[in-house]
Design an enzyme around this catalytic site. Structure first.
Site, short mmCIF file in Angstrom:
data_model
loop_
_atom_site.label_atom_id
_atom_site.label_comp_id
_atom_site.label_asym_id
_atom_site.label_seq_id
_atom_site.Cartn_x
_atom_site.Cartn_y
_atom_site.Cartn_z
N HIS A 1 0.85 -1.20 0.00
CA HIS A 1 0.00 0.00 0.00
C HIS A 1 0.88 1.23 0.00
O HIS A 1 1.99 1.22 0.55
CB HIS A 1 -0.91 0.02 1.23
CG HIS A 1 -2.03 1.01 1.14
ND1 HIS A 1 -1.85 2.33 1.50
CD2 HIS A 1 -3.32 0.90 0.73
CE1 HIS A 1 -2.99 2.97 1.32
NE2 HIS A 1 -3.89 2.14 0.85
N ASP B 1 -8.08 -4.41 -0.65
CA ASP B 1 -8.54 -4.84 -1.97
C ASP B 1 -8.38 -6.35 -2.18
O ASP B 1 -9.07 -6.93 -3.02
CB ASP B 1 -7.76 -4.12 -3.08
CG ASP B 1 -7.94 -2.61 -2.99
OD1 ASP B 1 -9.10 -2.17 -2.92
OD2 ASP B 1 -6.93 -1.89 -2.99
#
Length: 431
Positions: A308, A366
């Protein structure tokens, strides 16, 4: 604000400037560089604004190293377990958790605005049958300003609040209409007796020809996913909303700009990429081969859903969503889903393999959200629409904060120009 300063000296001219240091509730202190250009004649250079605080905000805090996400000071883990999406929306907008009376009034206001003008239904007929739903969402959200003129006065607090309620209320209705257009079924009107996530599920999946029963596990999972996506500090789409909002544009246009930014595969489209990756890998037996490909710097293959931009630790949202993913698949009798098996195996490797641990490539939100959406029967190209729906209260809260901040001016980033030097025009016949 701290009284400490940092002194910057230009060795070429000998000039110095003292820059104030601003400190917040949490996170690194920030050097106020507003006077650098005025005093020294220099711009600062920060591609992607990764080291620049573009605003001050009271809404969301992220500590990427520690894996912490707070909405108005409340840990995301507590909100995901104990709260609801509408309660979180209230929290983001108003700064504190509501009392029972306040939440009831807020829920009633949202519920009373779920319908959209009937003329908006004609908009969807203008889209090709296989138009991407994010194209429909972005266009229709932008068009709302043509129907609701009474709530676009950004200088009126009551208008801002009314607009905020309308946007949060109408996003599921618009999303449901985009979904029905995508699958070629008749639009379904909102049912105000249902909860926010149940109403969305009903508009997505009910048909006139048969009764639709809402699965409470699916309802809870969807509500939780919306909470986890509700805000995430100054990400690309939120910054886009703020930049558009700084021009004084109406809030519907500002939110539509956020939808457009979210559409990018590097932002809101990441969970789509996870499913495509799992489909490419195909089987657990192929995992070692694809792990080797991911480690090969000369191979274009990348593990999607890992790592991320901000989190350098385990994404706290991923911890929550992993458990929810298993609950949904168990409830829908999909516990043996091969893609879940693949996902679990990839997660095991990411948490144990030195290559991924050293690079802090942990699973993010996700990684599992796409699996849940798939289990609920939602097409891959519709995932980002649900992301936008969840992010809407964050966008609108950030927009409201921007409008009320006296320090904010129209956004105007500067640049380091590296093009041709000044030169004279050469007539066409001499070139």
């Amino acid at each position: 604000m701290s009284k400490d300063t940092v002194t910057v000296t230009d060795n070429a001219s000998g000039k110095s400037v003292e820059l104030p240091i601003r400190t917040g509730t949490h996170g690194p202190a920030t050097i106020d560089i507003q006077s650098v250009y005025k005093e020294l004649g220099y711009f600062t250079y920060d591609p992607g604004f990764t080291s620049t605080a573009s605003c001050r905000s009271d809404i969301t805090f992220i500590d990427g190293d520690q894996g912490i996400l707070l909405y108005r000071g409340y840990p995301i883990e507590q909100l995901a377990e104990k709260s609801s999406f509408l309660e979180v929306s209230y929290l983001l907008m108003y700064g504190d958790l509501p009392t029972p009376k306040e939440l009831d009034a807020f829920t009633t206001n949202i519920t009373n605005h779920t319908m959209v003008n009937e003329s908006l239904k004609d908009f969807f007929d203008g889209f090709h049958y296989n138009a991407h739903p994010m194209a429909m969402l972005t266009a229709v959200v932008s068009s709302l300003s043509a129907f609701y003129h009474d709530s676009i006065d950004i200088n009126d607090p009551d208008s801002r609040e009314l607009c905020a309620h309308r946007i949060i209320a109408k996003m599921p209705t618009i999303a449901g209409a985009a979904f029905k257009h995508l699958v070629g079924e008749p639009f379904v009107y909102p049912q105000n007796r249902l909860s926010y996530p149940a109403n969305l599920l009903n508009m997505l999946f009910s048909r006139p020809s048969e009764k639709y029963e809402i699965n409470p596990v699916a309802e809870k999972a969807l509500d939780q996913l919306l909470i986890l996506h509700a805000d995430h500090e100054q990400n690309a789409s939120t910054s886009t909303v703020r930049l558009a909002g700084s021009t004084g544009t109406n809030p519907f246009a500002a939110i539509a700009s956020g939808c457009a930014a979210l559409w990018g595969p590097a932002h809101g489209g990441a969970n789509e990429a996870v499913l495509r990756m799992l489909e490419e890998i195909g089987d657990v037996s192929n995992v070692p081969q694809y792990i080797a490909k991911a480690k090969d710097k000369d191979d274009p293959f990348r593990l999607m859903g890992f790592g991320h931009r901000v989190y350098k630790n385990y994404d706290p949202r991923a911890t929550i969503i992993r458990e929810t993913c298993h609950e949904v698949l168990d409830a829908l009798n999909m516990a043996n889903d091969p893609q879940l098996e693949l996902a679990v195996r990839l997660e095991e490797i990411a948490l144990q393999d030195d290559y991924f641990v050293e690079r802090k490539l942990y699973p993010n939100v996700d990684f599992y959200s796409g699996l849940i959406y798939k289990a609920l029967g939602i097409p891959t190209q519709f995932f980002t629409v649900l992301f936008a729906l969840g992010r809407t209260p964050g966008w609108i809260s950030q927009w409201m904060e921007l409008v009320e901040d006296n320090e904010q001016r129209i956004g105007r980033p500067r640049q380091l120009y590296t093009g041709a030097a000044k030169r004279d025009y050469i007539p066409l016949d001499q070139r």
